[in-house]
Design a protein around this motif. Sequence first.
Motif, PDB file in Angstrom:
ATOM      1  N   THR A   1     -37.886   8.058  40.895  1.00  0.00           N
ATOM      2  CA  THR A   1     -37.532   8.897  42.033  1.00  0.00           C
ATOM      3  C   THR A   1     -38.187   8.389  43.317  1.00  0.00           C
ATOM      4  O   THR A   1     -37.547   8.343  44.368  1.00  0.00           O
TER       5      THR A   1
ATOM      6  N   LEU B   1     -33.039  15.323  36.760  1.00  0.00           N
ATOM      7  CA  LEU B   1     -34.400  15.826  36.918  1.00  0.00           C
ATOM      8  C   LEU B   1     -34.434  17.349  36.972  1.00  0.00           C
ATOM      9  O   LEU B   1     -35.314  17.976  36.392  1.00  0.00           O
TER      10      LEU B   1
ATOM     11  N   ALA C   1     -40.002   8.867  35.334  1.00  0.00           N
ATOM     12  CA  ALA C   1     -39.037   9.599  36.156  1.00  0.00           C
ATOM     13  C   ALA C   1     -39.555   9.784  37.573  1.00  0.00           C
ATOM     14  O   ALA C   1     -38.812   9.635  38.545  1.00  0.00           O
TER      15      ALA C   1
ATOM     16  N   VAL D   1     -43.891  11.478  47.310  1.00  0.00           N
ATOM     17  CA  VAL D   1     -43.153  11.838  46.095  1.00  0.00           C
ATOM     18  C   VAL D   1     -43.957  11.475  44.850  1.00  0.00           C
ATOM     19  O   VAL D   1     -44.038  12.258  43.901  1.00  0.00           O
TER      20      VAL D   1
ATOM     21  N   TRP E   1     -29.172  11.254  39.300  1.00  0.00           N
ATOM     22  CA  TRP E   1     -30.584  11.211  38.920  1.00  0.00           C
ATOM     23  C   TRP E   1     -31.269  12.533  39.245  1.00  0.00           C
ATOM     24  O   TRP E   1     -31.988  13.096  38.411  1.00  0.00           O
ATOM     25  N   PHE E   2     -31.051  13.048  40.449  1.00  0.00           N
ATOM     26  CA  PHE E   2     -31.697  14.295  40.833  1.00  0.00           C
ATOM     27  C   PHE E   2     -31.179  15.474  40.012  1.00  0.00           C
ATOM     28  O   PHE E   2     -31.944  16.376  39.680  1.00  0.00           O
TER      29      PHE E   2
ATOM     30  N   ARG F   1     -27.898   8.442  42.982  1.00  0.00           N
ATOM     31  CA  ARG F   1     -29.045   9.292  43.334  1.00  0.00           C
ATOM     32  C   ARG F   1     -28.794  10.752  42.979  1.00  0.00           C
ATOM     33  O   ARG F   1     -29.684  11.437  42.482  1.00  0.00           O
TER      34      ARG F   1
END
Length: 68
Positions: A35, A9, A31, A57, A5-6, A2
């Motif tokens: 998320t 982004l 994306a 989100v 991934w963040f 996670r």
Amino acid sequence: MRLAWFSWLLRHFTEYGFSQGLLRAAIGTTAVLVTAALVWFALHRNRPAAVAAAGFVSAVGIGWLAFH
């Protein structure tokens, strides 16, 4: 996973809006949905919170892409 991934982004935050073509819009939308899925899985023990957070989100992410 996670955190990676963040961080990805955050690095590419301005590159995947709907105004930048179909391919970039598809990448940006994917994306956002990934998320939202990660948020869902992070909160899966509390189903109402998971549904609300993933929906929020998705809505905010796709809304941001639309006006970006």
